[in-house]
Design an enzyme around this catalytic site. Structure first.
Site, short mmCIF file in Angstrom:
data_model
loop_
_atom_site.label_atom_id
_atom_site.label_comp_id
_atom_site.label_asym_id
_atom_site.label_seq_id
_atom_site.Cartn_x
_atom_site.Cartn_y
_atom_site.Cartn_z
N ASN A 114 4.36 2.65 63.96
CA ASN A 114 4.61 2.77 62.53
C ASN A 114 5.99 2.21 62.21
OD1 ASN A 114 4.80 3.51 59.87
ND2 ASN A 114 4.89 5.72 60.24
N TRP A 115 5.99 1.00 61.70
CA TRP A 115 7.28 0.34 61.41
C TRP A 115 7.93 0.87 60.14
CZ3 TRP A 115 6.18 -5.61 62.36
CH2 TRP A 115 5.86 -5.80 63.72
N LYS A 116 7.20 1.66 59.39
CA LYS A 116 7.73 2.18 58.11
C LYS A 116 8.23 1.01 57.24
CE LYS A 116 8.39 6.59 60.28
NZ LYS A 116 9.04 7.89 60.25
N HIS A 135 0.78 10.44 55.28
CA HIS A 135 1.98 10.52 56.11
C HIS A 135 3.01 11.43 55.42
CE1 HIS A 135 5.74 9.47 58.06
NE2 HIS A 135 5.00 9.11 59.10
N GLU A 145 1.78 15.63 62.94
CA GLU A 145 3.21 15.31 62.98
C GLU A 145 3.99 16.43 62.31
OE1 GLU A 145 4.10 10.85 63.07
OE2 GLU A 145 3.47 11.26 61.04
N GLY A 189 11.75 11.91 62.87
CA GLY A 189 13.13 11.45 62.64
C GLY A 189 14.18 12.29 63.35
N GLY A 218 7.30 6.22 65.42
CA GLY A 218 8.12 5.57 64.40
C GLY A 218 9.23 4.76 65.06
P1 PGA Z 1 9.59 9.01 64.48
O1 PGA Z 1 8.55 8.90 63.26
O2 PGA Z 1 8.85 8.60 65.72
O3 PGA Z 1 10.69 8.08 64.13
O4 PGA Z 1 10.03 10.46 64.54
C1 PGA Z 1 7.20 9.25 63.43
C2 PGA Z 1 6.43 9.05 62.14
O5 PGA Z 1 6.95 9.36 61.06
O6 PGA Z 1 5.29 8.56 62.15
#
Ligand code: PGA
Length: 250
Positions: A8-10, A95, A165, A171, A231
């Protein structure tokens, strides 16, 4: 069955040039990891070009979000039909960052059903914002699951992928323990069976939230999950390679 790892590159990276570089590196990683199904979820604006240029079979693609409406007056929206037309197979629904921006349980239910109807695989994200000793987080996740699966035909329940999640882990520095994930996975399956019947037993569950090269293998081995939603560790080619290598040993 293959382990699934979603990258997930956001809202990263800032330029298409960097996105192409990260994708090239991810492609090499995918080529060396035969037993892992890698799904890349880039920003919508990069999707069509990355997908269009990719000729391999190792990587699949996921949209990070979609509208449930078929089309029309939804400024800024991306429809499921448009995602499908770009030859994308998966779509993230609910999400935590979309929920924080106002997406409701009801919205997620409409999106999961619409994604299935459009022939896409929804990756339906659930997870509590906080935990206390009293176990309220189970009720919180139950409400999310009930809403998300409310309009799913029982025969299609096993097509939905549930990504658990915990918001407090996203994060953060530390993932949840595999033991706690195992407990949650049992709870998720039980709840999906309550809503959708026996086919719910087959629902696939992923873990997300600070998943990285240090905890991925343990989570896969002991967390009762099929894979990971990653992420930060997917946005750095070196770390992503290390994570995938670690899973090879799981
Ligand atoms: P993270 O994010 O791996 O940076 O904690 C995961 C996500 O939000 O899908």
């Amino acid at each position: 069955m293959k382990t699934i790892v979603i990258a997930n590159w956001k809202m990263n990276p800032a330029t298409f040039r960097e996105a192409r570089k990260l994708f090239e590196a991810t492609k090499k990683i995918a080529d060396s990891a035969k037993s892992i199904a890698i799904v890349v979820a880039p920003p919508a604006l990069y999707m069509r070009e990355l997908r269009g240029a990719y000729m391999g079979a190792r990587i699949s693609f996921a949209a990070q979000n979609a509208c449930f409406e078929l089309g029309g007056a939804h400024t800024g929206g991306v429809s499921l039909a448009q995602i499908k037309d770009a030859r994308v197979q998966y779509v993230l629904v609910g999400h935590a960052e979309r929920r924080a921006a106002g997406e409701t349980n009801e919205d997620t239910g409409k999106k999961v059903a619409a994604a299935l109807a459009a022939g896409l695989v929804p990756i339906f994200c659930v997870g509590e914002t906080k935990r206390s000793g009293s176990g309220e987080h189970f009720l919180f996740v139950k409400d999310q699951l009930r809403a998300g699966f409310a309009s799913v035909p029982p025969a299609k329940a096993s097509r939905v992928i549930v990504a658990y999640e915990p918001v407090w882990a996203i994060g953060s520095d530390a993932a949840m323990s595999p033991r706690d994930m195992h407990e949650m996975a049992i709870f998720i399956r039980k709840t999906v069976v309550e809503v959708c019947g026996e086919s719910g037993h087959k629902v696939q569950i992923l873990y997300g939230g600070a998943a990285d090269e240090t905890n991925a293998a343990d989570m896969l081995r002991d967390g009762d999950v099929r894979g990971l939603l990653v992420g930060r560790a997917s946005q750095d080619a070196g770390r992503f390679a290390a994570l995938i290598r670690a899973l090879g040993d799981a």
